[in-house]
Design a protein around this motif. Structure first.
Motif, mmCIF file in Angstrom:
data_model
loop_
_atom_site.group_PDB
_atom_site.id
_atom_site.type_symbol
_atom_site.label_atom_id
_atom_site.label_comp_id
_atom_site.label_asym_id
_atom_site.label_seq_id
_atom_site.Cartn_x
_atom_site.Cartn_y
_atom_site.Cartn_z
ATOM 1 N N ILE A 34 27.733 45.534 36.655
ATOM 2 C CA ILE A 34 28.561 46.414 37.480
ATOM 3 C C ILE A 34 27.699 47.339 38.323
ATOM 4 O O ILE A 34 27.953 47.549 39.511
ATOM 5 C CB ILE A 34 29.508 47.246 36.585
ATOM 6 C CG1 ILE A 34 30.508 46.330 35.875
ATOM 7 C CG2 ILE A 34 30.247 48.295 37.407
ATOM 8 C CD1 ILE A 34 31.307 47.032 34.790
ATOM 9 N N ALA A 172 30.692 40.545 36.758
ATOM 10 C CA ALA A 172 31.011 41.950 36.500
ATOM 11 C C ALA A 172 31.099 42.760 37.790
ATOM 12 O O ALA A 172 31.789 43.785 37.833
ATOM 13 C CB ALA A 172 29.960 42.565 35.575
ATOM 14 N N ARG A 173 30.442 42.293 38.855
ATOM 15 C CA ARG A 173 30.467 43.025 40.126
ATOM 16 C C ARG A 173 31.873 43.075 40.721
ATOM 17 O O ARG A 173 32.164 43.934 41.560
ATOM 18 C CB ARG A 173 29.498 42.388 41.117
ATOM 19 C CG ARG A 173 28.055 42.385 40.619
ATOM 20 C CD ARG A 173 27.102 41.814 41.644
ATOM 21 N NE ARG A 173 26.865 42.739 42.731
ATOM 22 C CZ ARG A 173 26.008 43.757 42.680
ATOM 23 N NH1 ARG A 173 25.322 43.981 41.579
ATOM 24 N NH2 ARG A 173 25.851 44.545 43.710
ATOM 25 N N LEU A 174 32.748 42.172 40.294
ATOM 26 C CA LEU A 174 34.126 42.212 40.767
ATOM 27 C C LEU A 174 34.847 43.473 40.295
ATOM 28 O O LEU A 174 35.887 43.838 40.844
ATOM 29 C CB LEU A 174 34.881 40.967 40.280
ATOM 30 C CG LEU A 174 34.341 39.611 40.772
ATOM 31 C CD1 LEU A 174 35.098 38.466 40.120
ATOM 32 C CD2 LEU A 174 34.434 39.516 42.289
ATOM 33 N N LEU A 175 34.287 44.102 39.263
ATOM 34 C CA LEU A 175 34.910 45.317 38.728
ATOM 35 C C LEU A 175 34.411 46.584 39.421
ATOM 36 O O LEU A 175 34.841 47.686 39.075
ATOM 37 C CB LEU A 175 34.618 45.425 37.227
ATOM 38 C CG LEU A 175 35.152 44.296 36.346
ATOM 39 C CD1 LEU A 175 34.661 44.473 34.913
ATOM 40 C CD2 LEU A 175 36.668 44.241 36.397
ATOM 41 N N ARG A 176 33.507 46.433 40.390
ATOM 42 C CA ARG A 176 32.933 47.618 41.041
ATOM 43 C C ARG A 176 33.985 48.552 41.647
ATOM 44 O O ARG A 176 33.849 49.780 41.536
ATOM 45 C CB ARG A 176 31.923 47.178 42.106
ATOM 46 C CG ARG A 176 30.612 46.696 41.511
ATOM 47 C CD ARG A 176 29.757 46.008 42.558
ATOM 48 N NE ARG A 176 29.350 46.916 43.605
ATOM 49 C CZ ARG A 176 28.235 47.624 43.589
ATOM 50 N NH1 ARG A 176 27.402 47.521 42.571
ATOM 51 N NH2 ARG A 176 27.925 48.418 44.580
ATOM 52 N N LEU A 178 36.899 49.274 40.584
ATOM 53 C CA LEU A 178 37.457 50.046 39.473
ATOM 54 C C LEU A 178 36.500 51.141 39.042
ATOM 55 O O LEU A 178 36.921 52.277 38.768
ATOM 56 C CB LEU A 178 37.751 49.112 38.299
ATOM 57 C CG LEU A 178 38.176 49.785 36.986
ATOM 58 C CD1 LEU A 178 39.504 50.507 37.165
ATOM 59 C CD2 LEU A 178 38.274 48.751 35.872
ATOM 60 N N PHE A 179 35.196 50.816 39.021
ATOM 61 C CA PHE A 179 34.218 51.772 38.518
ATOM 62 C C PHE A 179 33.704 52.723 39.596
ATOM 63 O O PHE A 179 32.710 53.408 39.402
ATOM 64 C CB PHE A 179 33.067 51.022 37.844
ATOM 65 C CG PHE A 179 33.454 50.484 36.498
ATOM 66 C CD1 PHE A 179 33.324 51.255 35.362
ATOM 67 C CD2 PHE A 179 34.003 49.219 36.377
ATOM 68 C CE1 PHE A 179 33.722 50.776 34.126
ATOM 69 C CE2 PHE A 179 34.397 48.720 35.154
ATOM 70 C CZ PHE A 179 34.259 49.503 34.019
ATOM 71 N N ALA A 184 36.348 55.721 34.773
ATOM 72 C CA ALA A 184 36.177 54.348 34.293
ATOM 73 C C ALA A 184 34.826 54.183 33.610
ATOM 74 O O ALA A 184 34.700 53.451 32.626
ATOM 75 C CB ALA A 184 36.300 53.374 35.469
ATOM 76 N N LEU A 188 33.952 52.830 29.800
ATOM 77 C CA LEU A 188 33.004 51.743 29.560
ATOM 78 C C LEU A 188 31.862 52.189 28.665
ATOM 79 O O LEU A 188 31.502 51.501 27.697
ATOM 80 C CB LEU A 188 32.455 51.218 30.888
ATOM 81 C CG LEU A 188 31.401 50.113 30.753
ATOM 82 C CD1 LEU A 188 32.000 48.870 30.101
ATOM 83 C CD2 LEU A 188 30.803 49.769 32.113
#
Length: 207
Positions: A34, A172-176, A178-179, A184, A188
């Motif tokens: 991420i 995991a970069r697809l969640l960037r 969100l973070f 967030a 995590l």
């Protein structure tokens, strides 16, 4: 073709069943994927996948018997690994309490490649469970295959490691998005702290 495809698929499925469960290695790679630079993520992914390949190969070549015959060495690794996990868990807990210091752009505050690789090596090779899972268990299952099927099974298991670690590290970069919110990161890192500390305590107690 079936003589090679079936054992390869069995190896793939068995390998995935073992490594997909959340553990210290996966939790670390998730956060790095991420927040980290692509070059750093790639280096850690390769460390994790290649380590699995070496350990599985060692198990097939009979090192599993050596590991089972040397409980003192496994005990030393267990305590070293427990200490490392506990320290890492404390740092993760501290990060959870300081969400303002976290970033999603892989900037100067992110972990460097060298430090990430060293951490990945420690999380992999100081974990006695990795020897039991890969060297002893996977090695034993592979050796139950006949002839060349054994090495096709190994290819499947090694492929599982590469598929999983690349998917986790770069997926995991697809969640960037969100973070982008500090809250967030708190969730995590609190989760990572819980994983690392619980695993560290379990290792120290011999579970």
């Amino acid at each position: 073709m079936n003589d090679s495809l079936l054992p390869a698929l069995l190896g793939l499925g068995t390998g995935l069943a073992l490594i997909v469960a959340i553990g210290s290695q996966n939790a670390f790679l998730l956060r790095l994927g991420i927040d980290g630079r692509p070059r750093t993520v790639l280096a850690v992914v390769l460390v994790c996948a290649l380590s699995d390949a070496v350990l599985i190969g060692a198990g097939v070549l009979g090192v599993g018997a050596v590991v089972e015959a040397a409980p003192a060495a496994v005990t030393v690794v267990r305590y070293l690994g427990a200490g490392f996990l506990l320290v890492y868990g404390v740092f993760a807990a501290r990060r959870a309490l300081r969400p303002g210091s976290m970033t999603v752009d892989g900037g100067a505050q992110g972990i460097g490649t060298k430090a990430a690789v060293v951490t990945a090596v420690a999380l992999t090779w100081l974990n006695p469970h990795v020897y039991l899972d890969t060297v002893v268990f996977l090695g034993s299952v592979a050796n139950q295959q006949d002839g060349d099927a054994r090495w096709w099974w190994v290819r499947g298991a090694v492929t599982a490691s590469f598929l999983w670690f690349f998917a986790l590290g770069f997926g995991a970069r697809l969640l960037r998005p969100l973070f982008a919110r500090p809250g967030a990161w708190r969730v995590l890192d609190a989760f990572i702290a819980a994983v690392m500390l619980s695993l560290g305590v379990r290792l120290a107690l011999g579970h």
